[in-house]
Design an enzyme around this catalytic site. Structure first.
Site, short mmCIF file in Angstrom:
data_model
loop_
_atom_site.label_atom_id
_atom_site.label_comp_id
_atom_site.label_asym_id
_atom_site.label_seq_id
_atom_site.Cartn_x
_atom_site.Cartn_y
_atom_site.Cartn_z
N ASP A 142 25.02 -11.89 13.55
CA ASP A 142 25.56 -13.12 14.15
C ASP A 142 25.82 -12.93 15.65
O ASP A 142 26.88 -13.29 16.15
CB ASP A 142 26.83 -13.55 13.41
CG ASP A 142 27.14 -15.03 13.62
OD1 ASP A 142 26.24 -15.77 14.08
OD2 ASP A 142 28.27 -15.45 13.34
N LYS A 151 43.94 -11.81 13.34
CA LYS A 151 43.12 -12.75 12.58
C LYS A 151 43.52 -12.76 11.12
O LYS A 151 43.62 -11.72 10.48
CB LYS A 151 41.64 -12.37 12.69
CG LYS A 151 40.78 -13.30 11.88
CD LYS A 151 39.32 -13.04 12.09
CE LYS A 151 38.53 -13.95 11.18
NZ LYS A 151 37.49 -14.67 11.86
N LEU A 159 36.57 2.90 -4.73
CA LEU A 159 36.83 2.71 -3.32
C LEU A 159 37.94 3.58 -2.76
O LEU A 159 38.12 3.66 -1.56
CB LEU A 159 37.17 1.25 -3.06
CG LEU A 159 36.00 0.34 -3.31
CD1 LEU A 159 36.43 -1.10 -3.18
CD2 LEU A 159 34.86 0.65 -2.37
N SER A 192 40.97 6.19 1.99
CA SER A 192 41.85 7.22 2.53
C SER A 192 41.52 7.49 4.00
O SER A 192 42.40 7.63 4.83
CB SER A 192 41.77 8.49 1.71
OG SER A 192 40.43 8.87 1.61
#
Ligand SMILES: *[C@@H]1O[C@H](CO)[C@@H](O)[C@H](O)[C@H]1NC(C)=O
Ligand SMILES: *[C@@H]1O[C@H](CO)[C@@H](O)[C@H](O)[C@H]1NC(C)=O
Ligand SMILES: *[C@@H]1O[C@H](CO)[C@@H](O)[C@H](O)[C@H]1NC(C)=O
Ligand SMILES: *[C@@H]1O[C@H](CO)[C@@H](O)[C@H](O)[C@H]1NC(C)=O
Ligand SMILES: *[C@@H]1O[C@H](CO)[C@@H](O)[C@H](O)[C@H]1NC(C)=O
Ligand SMILES: *[C@@H]1O[C@H](CO)[C@@H](O)[C@H](O)[C@H]1NC(C)=O
Ligand SMILES: *[C@@H]1O[C@H](CO)[C@@H](O)[C@H](O)[C@H]1NC(C)=O
Length: 628
Positions: A460, A369, A320, A325
């Site tokens: 959603d 959040k 990952l 980056s």
């Protein structure tokens, strides 16, 4: 000519006023199969049933505990029994704790609230007998049949597990409600005043909750501020009491706060990745200050702590690095201290919704959040998504100690479309605004469906994930949350009931066409002002077949009846509404391949805007909608 429509309108408003009153105060009628509920508005709760010890089988806490899958102490504590080994007397009342939730049966039946108890069938048991004797009419066998659709009542094997739905309700957030609703079966020698005095409440509060027509052996719900004092005697040295009856406090507060922004932030699961990368960095930086807020955080945490976040997989980490980056350049890294200050220590005053806080950093208002670290795919989405109709991520912050990640978004001033359509906002949206919102959302979806590679499916789309800025332009929020499973409603399906495309529900098929379906539902909400799923758990989209049959005349008159009343007050061409409705109907086609793509939808909606602007520019149109 002028007074008539006005009179018509006052009448309409008056009627709708009465109607709303009813919606607010009428309780779901007692039903033989259970009590209906709206899964999107339901806050699961811990509550109690009043169960009576009855011989010969159920005169000890162990056998009753087995029946309800709870320990003896969990019954003994709330029931003022100091020694859990004691033999009970016949008819001794007990408070047995249950966990109440709203459960979907199927899309035609809707949802009912119950506590599902697993019971392993023994020789001689029948569904009926279990409901009326062992569970003492706290459920009905009709309800047992409904929640066990695959079980044939006459062919239950010994040892087979059957789910028994014990009826229950949780306090709604709408009413200024008691904190606890106890399930109680009305006994032959009961009357309302005797029950009221026994629980030290008013008879009115019982009838308000259950209606006036209570019959013997009906299930009723007794509204209480807290568990009455059958509590443990002071002398007892029993272990800690059972979990207190928790009221769903955070949600109540949100809803009480009228007009606040309902903010579901984009749930990109970037946390996990960032966490991995920055873990090392942050570990060196443990300050006293962080210790302090971590402690408070722990108490305040809205999440059930899972520590798996701290287990880092080496291979994943290496894979990952490249993705990250890019990401680090693009976004601001906030310090925990900054967020702490911005939100006044994550004060409840700053809470917008769920785990989203409003805060000001360097004079900029932001939505913050908090989430558990999660998933990796979403990072890829995040990097590709950048469009005016999508809520923008500004930055993030990692708290490795708690394995928490904070995502910081632009703050969208006017809250969710849901709050405007169904909430307590005093103003109603005009048709023009609604059309523009529809077009904005369609453009946002067009972007993620067509202009990102690979395509992104939001999964959603719903009115509470559509936020409105200061100019009432719409932005789609909550990306990838569904994908990461954070807002799963059931164990298997993510998404929100009332919006989920049928093919996803039945076969789990994910495609851009499932967003098209959900978008169709949002269009229905915009036209009708009704919720995607009503208080009885019935879905709005089930209505569309009404509008696709019969003559044009009939369709139009049906539509006028069904439309949001506030739109009838406006000067608008019914053609514009008919056109949006036909877009909605095509989006809601049960066959995903027959639903239009977002390009076609954007084009079709622009036609509605044309039809509408015709009238606003040229004045009155012959088919202008007036009040009926
Ligand atoms: C209840 O009975 C069990 C064994 O049957 C015993 O170990 C326990 O001490 C008893 N508890 C009390 C409070 O009497
Ligand atoms: C009943 O069983 C199901 C799965 O078989 C499980 O998910 C659920 O938690 C069980 N309920 C209780 C109360 O033990
Ligand atoms: C449950 O209701 C049935 C009739 O509907 C009645 O015969 C039975 O006695 C009731 N059970 C209890 C425990 O009250
Ligand atoms: C939904 O559930 C009810 C109650 O179990 C049942 O009667 C009905 O046939 C079901 N409908 C569908 C479509 O499965
Ligand atoms: C209710 O029941 C109690 C005894 O349980 C009795 O004294 C009282 O008169 C009854 N009230 C009514 C209105 O029937
Ligand atoms: C219950 O008892 C506790 C102490 O035993 C007392 O503080 C509390 O006020 C009582 N609650 C009610 C509702 O009577
Ligand atoms: C609890 O039970 C004891 C007897 O076991 C009784 O003396 C006491 O009054 C009860 N407490 C309450 C609040 O009912």
């Amino acid at each position: 000519m002028i007074t008539k429509p006005i009179f018509g309108f006052s009448l309409l408003i008056f009627i709708s006023f009465i109607f709303n009153q009813n919606i607010c105060y009428a309780q779901n009628p007692p039903s033989i199969t259970g009590y209906t509920c709206n899964p999107n508005q339901f806050n699961p709760c811990q509550t109690y049933v009043l169960y009576r010890a009855r011989g010969p089988q159920f005169l000890d806490l162990a056998s009753i505990g087995d029946l309800f899958s709870v320990s003896r102490l969990m019954i003994a504590n709330p029931s003022n029994i100091s020694n859990p080994n004691t033999t009970l007397v016949n008819d001794q009342p007990l408070f047995v704790p249950i966990k109440c939730s709203c459960n979907n049966i199927n899309s035609t039946f809707g949802s009912i609230s119950y506590a599902g108890l697993n019971y392993s069938f023994k020789a001689g048991d029948t569904m009926y007998d279990m409901s009326v004797t062992k569970y003492q009419n706290l459920t009905t066998y009709q309800s047992v049949e409904a929640v066990n659709p695959t079980v044939e009542a006459t062919k239950i094997a010994i040892g087979q597990t059957i789910k028994f739905p014990i009826f229950c309700k949780c306090p709604t957030t709408r009413q200024n409600q008691p904190r606890l609703l106890i399930t109680y079966v009305f006994q032959p020698n009961d009357n309302i005043s005797s029950i009221a005095s026994r629980f030290r409440i008013t008879p009115q509060s019982i009838t308000q909750m259950n209606g006036n027509n209570i019959k013997i052996l009906d299930t009723i719900f007794i509204p209480l501020p807290n568990l009455p004092n059958l509590t443990r005697p002071a002398s007892s040295n029993t272990p800690p009491p059972p979990p207190p009856p928790t009221a769903p406090a955070p949600v109540i507060q949100e809803n009480d706060r009228k007009g606040t922004v309902i903010w579901l932030a984009i749930g990109l699961g970037v946390c996990g990745l960032l966490l991995i990368l920055i873990l090392g960095l942050f570990y060196k930086e443990k300050t006293v200050k962080r210790e302090k807020y971590s402690d408070i955080e722990r108490q305040k945490s809205l999440y059930v702590g899972s520590k798996k976040g701290s287990i880092v997989d080496k291979d994943v980490e290496v894979n990952l690095m490249a993705d990250l980056s890019d990401c680090l350049d693009k976004y601001k890294m906030y310090k925990m201290e900054q967020l702490w200050e911005a939100t006044n220590g994550f004060d409840e005053e700053c809470l917008i919704q769920g785990s989203v806080y409003k805060g000001t950093i360097d004079g900029e208002v932001l939505a913050i959040k908090k989430m558990k670290w999660n998933a990796r795919e979403e990072l890829k989405i995040l990097q590709k998504v950048n469009h005016g109709n999508l809520v923008k991520l500004e930055g993030f912050c990692i708290d490795p100690k708690e394995a928490n990640c904070y995502l910081v978004y632009e703050y969208v001033e006017n809250g969710s479309l849901h709050s405007w359509l169904h909430g307590e906002k005093p103003e109603k949206l005009s048709w023009k605004t609604r059309l523009r919102i529809a077009t904005d959302v369609a453009n946002g979806l067009l972007y993620i469906h067509e202009h990102t590679r690979p395509r992104v499916v939001h999964k959603d789309i719903k009115s509470s994930n559509i936020l409105l800025d200061s100019n009432m332009r719409a932005k789609v929020a909550n990306f990838g949350l569904a994908k990461s499973g954070c807002n799963a409603i059931t164990m298997h399906i993510v998404g929100t009931q009332g919006y989920i495309a049928p093919e996803y529900l039945t076969d789990g098929i994910v495609s851009t066409k499932m967003d098209v379906f959900s978008f169709g539902v949002v269009l229905l909400e915009l036209v009708s002002g009704k919720e995607a799923i009503n208080d009885e758990g019935k879905v709005l989209w089930a209505k569309v077949s009404d509008f696709s049959e019969g003559s044009e005349e009939r369709k139009v008159s049906k539509l006028q009846e069904w439309m949001d009343e506030s739109l009838l007050r406006e000067e608008l061409t019914i053609e514009s509404v008919v056109n949006v409705m036909s877009v909605a109907i095509s989006c809601l086609n049960k066959d995903p391949s027959r639903r239009p793509g977002m390009i076609e939808i954007v084009y079709a909606l622009s036609k509605s805007i044309d039809l509408f602007s015709d009238v606003s520019e040229e004045g009155l149109s012959p088919r202008q909608v007036t009040a009926r």
